[in-house]
Structures are given as C-alpha cells and as structure tokens.
Design an enzyme around this catalytic site. Structure first.
Site, mmCIF file in Angstrom:
data_model
loop_
_atom_site.group_PDB
_atom_site.id
_atom_site.type_symbol
_atom_site.label_atom_id
_atom_site.label_comp_id
_atom_site.label_asym_id
_atom_site.label_seq_id
_atom_site.Cartn_x
_atom_site.Cartn_y
_atom_site.Cartn_z
ATOM 1 N N LYS A 262 0.006 4.324 -0.170
ATOM 2 C CA LYS A 262 -0.420 5.413 0.632
ATOM 3 C C LYS A 262 -0.348 6.750 -0.408
ATOM 4 O O LYS A 262 -0.323 6.547 -1.767
ATOM 5 C CB LYS A 262 -0.015 5.708 1.876
ATOM 6 C CG LYS A 262 -0.063 4.391 2.704
ATOM 7 C CD LYS A 262 0.274 4.788 3.900
ATOM 8 C CE LYS A 262 0.210 3.293 4.910
ATOM 9 N NZ LYS A 262 0.075 3.618 6.413
ATOM 10 N N GLY B 64 2.550 1.823 10.894
ATOM 11 C CA GLY B 64 3.646 2.955 10.594
ATOM 12 C C GLY B 64 4.339 3.332 11.913
ATOM 13 O O GLY B 64 4.677 4.452 11.973
ATOM 14 N N GLU C 14 -6.610 4.436 8.166
ATOM 15 C CA GLU C 14 -6.352 5.806 7.781
ATOM 16 C C GLU C 14 -7.727 6.556 7.119
ATOM 17 O O GLU C 14 -8.119 7.368 7.564
ATOM 18 C CB GLU C 14 -5.134 6.057 6.900
ATOM 19 C CG GLU C 14 -3.908 5.660 7.719
ATOM 20 C CD GLU C 14 -2.783 5.277 7.035
ATOM 21 O OE1 GLU C 14 -2.814 5.384 5.904
ATOM 22 O OE2 GLU C 14 -1.826 4.944 7.554
ATOM 23 N N ASN D 178 0.903 -1.126 0.127
ATOM 24 C CA ASN D 178 -0.077 0.103 0.064
ATOM 25 C C ASN D 178 0.959 1.322 0.098
ATOM 26 O O ASN D 178 1.331 1.653 0.985
ATOM 27 C CB ASN D 178 -0.871 -0.078 1.269
ATOM 28 C CG ASN D 178 -1.734 1.484 1.327
ATOM 29 O OD1 ASN D 178 -1.798 2.036 0.510
ATOM 30 N ND2 ASN D 178 -2.395 1.429 2.726
ATOM 31 N N SER E 96 3.756 -2.523 10.347
ATOM 32 C CA SER E 96 5.249 -2.622 10.496
ATOM 33 C C SER E 96 6.043 -3.772 9.943
ATOM 34 O O SER E 96 6.726 -4.452 10.445
ATOM 35 C CB SER E 96 5.603 -1.988 11.680
ATOM 36 O OG SER E 96 5.200 -0.847 11.936
ATOM 37 N N GLU F 256 -5.149 -5.206 10.849
ATOM 38 C CA GLU F 256 -4.230 -4.178 10.903
ATOM 39 C C GLU F 256 -4.552 -3.506 12.196
ATOM 40 O O GLU F 256 -5.306 -2.646 12.289
ATOM 41 C CB GLU F 256 -4.268 -3.410 9.689
ATOM 42 C CG GLU F 256 -4.087 -3.704 8.361
ATOM 43 C CD GLU F 256 -3.453 -3.019 7.288
ATOM 44 O OE1 GLU F 256 -2.343 -3.334 6.761
ATOM 45 O OE2 GLU F 256 -3.804 -1.728 7.082
ATOM 46 N N HIS G 188 -9.459 0.809 5.153
ATOM 47 C CA HIS G 188 -8.013 0.937 5.809
ATOM 48 C C HIS G 188 -8.127 1.884 6.780
ATOM 49 O O HIS G 188 -8.834 2.925 7.068
ATOM 50 C CB HIS G 188 -7.023 1.585 4.999
ATOM 51 C CG HIS G 188 -5.497 1.385 5.212
ATOM 52 N ND1 HIS G 188 -5.304 2.680 6.207
ATOM 53 C CD2 HIS G 188 -4.532 0.778 5.069
ATOM 54 C CE1 HIS G 188 -3.922 2.503 6.578
ATOM 55 N NE2 HIS G 188 -3.592 1.301 5.765
HETATM 56 C C1 PEP Z 1 -0.607 -0.221 6.236
HETATM 57 O O1 PEP Z 1 -0.760 1.102 5.863
HETATM 58 O O2 PEP Z 1 -1.553 -0.812 5.879
HETATM 59 C C2 PEP Z 1 0.546 -0.628 6.808
HETATM 60 C C3 PEP Z 1 0.547 -1.724 7.459
HETATM 61 O O3 PEP Z 1 1.514 0.221 7.042
HETATM 62 P P1 PEP Z 1 2.867 0.094 7.746
HETATM 63 O O4 PEP Z 1 3.683 -1.196 7.112
HETATM 64 O O5 PEP Z 1 3.879 1.080 7.382
HETATM 65 O O6 PEP Z 1 2.834 -0.214 9.129
#
Ligand code: PEP
Length: 253
Positions: free
Chosen positions: A12, A175, A98, A10, A215, A169, A96
């Site tokens: 973003k 992040g 976000e 992703n 992460s 998630e 997601h």
């Molecule tokens: C994501 O945005 O779905 C995500 C898991 O980000 P990150 O890997 O940076 O934690």
C-alpha cells in the site's frame, strides 16, 4: 495439475525507497529456499526500481498496486503498463477495494486495467469482494461478487486466463483484524470459480488461482491454506514486516 500456492504482499502507501529496499531484502532472504510457493511483493510505484534491484536473481516476484489502461499520453499522475514492464514488474493488482472506494475505480475501469495489463504482458490480480452492509443484507453479496468477476474479466480470452489471478477480499476483513473464517472464504472462492467456469469452461476454472485477502497473519494462515479452494493470500498489514510475512511464505511449516 495442482495449483501452486501464491503469497502476495501489498505494501500500500508504505515505505520510502530506502525502507522498501530493506524490507525487500528481508523478504528475499525469508523466501530463499521456500519450495512450492510463489511469492510476490507490490511496493509503491516510487520504490519499484529500488526493490527490483534487491530482488534481481531471487525467486520473489515484483508487482505494482495499480496501473492505468492507456499506453502513454496526457494523463497526469498515471502509470502505464510499459512503464511497469520496463522496471521488471510482472504482476499488477487491479480493482483493490481501496481503489474502488477512494479513487472511483468502477468495474468498467477495472476491466480496462485487466485487459491493458494482459495486452502488455503483465499478470493481473483482479480483486473482488463485498462490503459489510452487502454481506449482512442476505444472499445478494453472491451476485455482487459474481458480477465483479464477470465484469472484471469481460473481453478476456480463455487463452489469457492462465495469467489471471483473482483475489477475494471481503471489504469488512481488510485492515480490520477481522478475518473471514476459512469456510466463509472457501464458499466465496467456490462462487468465483463457478462464475469463471461458466464464462471460460471447467479447465480454466480448475486452473485459476484464487487468493484470499483480509487480515491474513501467521496465526490464521495455516487454517486458511488448509481449504482446497484457497490458493494463497493477498496480504496487506502483515506484508510490511518480514517477521510476519516470512511465516506466511512458510505456511506449511
Ligand atoms: C489488502 O490490502 O489487500 C489486505 C488484505 O490488507 P490486510 O491484510 O491488512 O487486511
């Protein structure tokens, strides 16, 4: 049938069209010859045509980070399912954290997006996960995640379920550099699989791919993927550099 591992990036709100073209070419090359793993990249909308061109003829699939649930109309700034399929997009992320946090995507809206995606031949990746406060408040996070799954899949038929992926998630791991331990992630995946089993039956649950996101990086991918419950990863930060995303695709090596 064992579930094929699935590694999804992703991107973003990163990459201009030119930057996306370059990154996509690097991912395409990194994925060349990788067997037994499905690979997906989700660039920003504006880079989809550029990336589609680069990925044409490769095994790397193209996804979008969001979709609106109407086909067309006076919805300024939104992108419809047919607009995505016309570019060669086959997957779409729905819900997601976000989007839920900053753009008001409720369970109901996420469900509309999942259903619209399915109705138009797109494969939705339904994201669920609890916030840190919810995780720290006891066992309640389990019901919350169950609720996100059942609400997100409301009105979806068992026949459509093979096209659905769920991504667990935990918001506290996105992040932040904090990864859920493989055991913590696997426990949540089992809860999700049970919820899907109760709704659609054991066969659908057994075939559902559940990705972990939060992460994921080359240093922790192997131990995460060693868990039978974890079928892949939805990756943010580490998907923006082929040096990091390549080893995720090749997690077995
Ligand atoms: C994501 O945005 O779905 C995500 C898991 O980000 P990150 O890997 O940076 O934690």
């Amino acid at each position: 049938m064992p579930r094929t591992p699935f590694i999804a990036g992703n991107w973003k709100m990163h990459t201009t069209a030119d930057e996306a073209r370059k990154l996509a070419a690097e991912v395409r090359d990194a994925a060349a010859g990788a067997e037994g793993v499905d690979v997906l990249v989700c660039p920003p909308f504006t880079a989809l045509p550029a990336v589609a061109g680069v990925l044409a003829g490769s095994s790397v699939m193209l996804g979008a980070q969001n979709v609106f649930y109407e086909e067309s109309g006076a919805f300024t700034g939104e992108i419809s399912p047919p607009m995505l399929t016309s570019l060669g997009v086959t997957y779409v992320i729905a819900g997601h954290s976000e989007r839920r946090q900053y753009f008001g995507d409720t369970d109901e809206i996420v469900n509309k997006k999942v259903r619209a995606a399915l109705a138009h031949g797109l494969n939705p990746i339904l994201c669920v996960g609890e916030k840190l406060k919810e995780r720290e408040a006891g066992e309640g996070w389990k019901d919350l995640v169950r609720g996100q799954v059942t609400a997100g899949l409301d009105g979806v038929s068992a026949d459509e379920m093979p096209r659905v992926t769920v991504a667990y998630e935990p918001v506290w791991a996105i992040g932040t550099g904090k990864t859920a331990t493989p055991q913590t992630a696997a426990e949540a995946h089992a809860i999700i699989r049970n919820a899907v089993g109760e709704k659609f039956g054991a066969d659908v649950a057994a075939n559902l791919r559940i990705l972990y996101g939060g992460s994921v990086k080359p240093e922790n991918v192997k131990e995460l993927m060693a868990e039978a419950e974890i079928d892949g990863a939805l990756v943010g930060g580490a998907s923006l550099k082929a040096e990091a995303f390549g080893p995720l695709i090749r997690f077995r090596e």
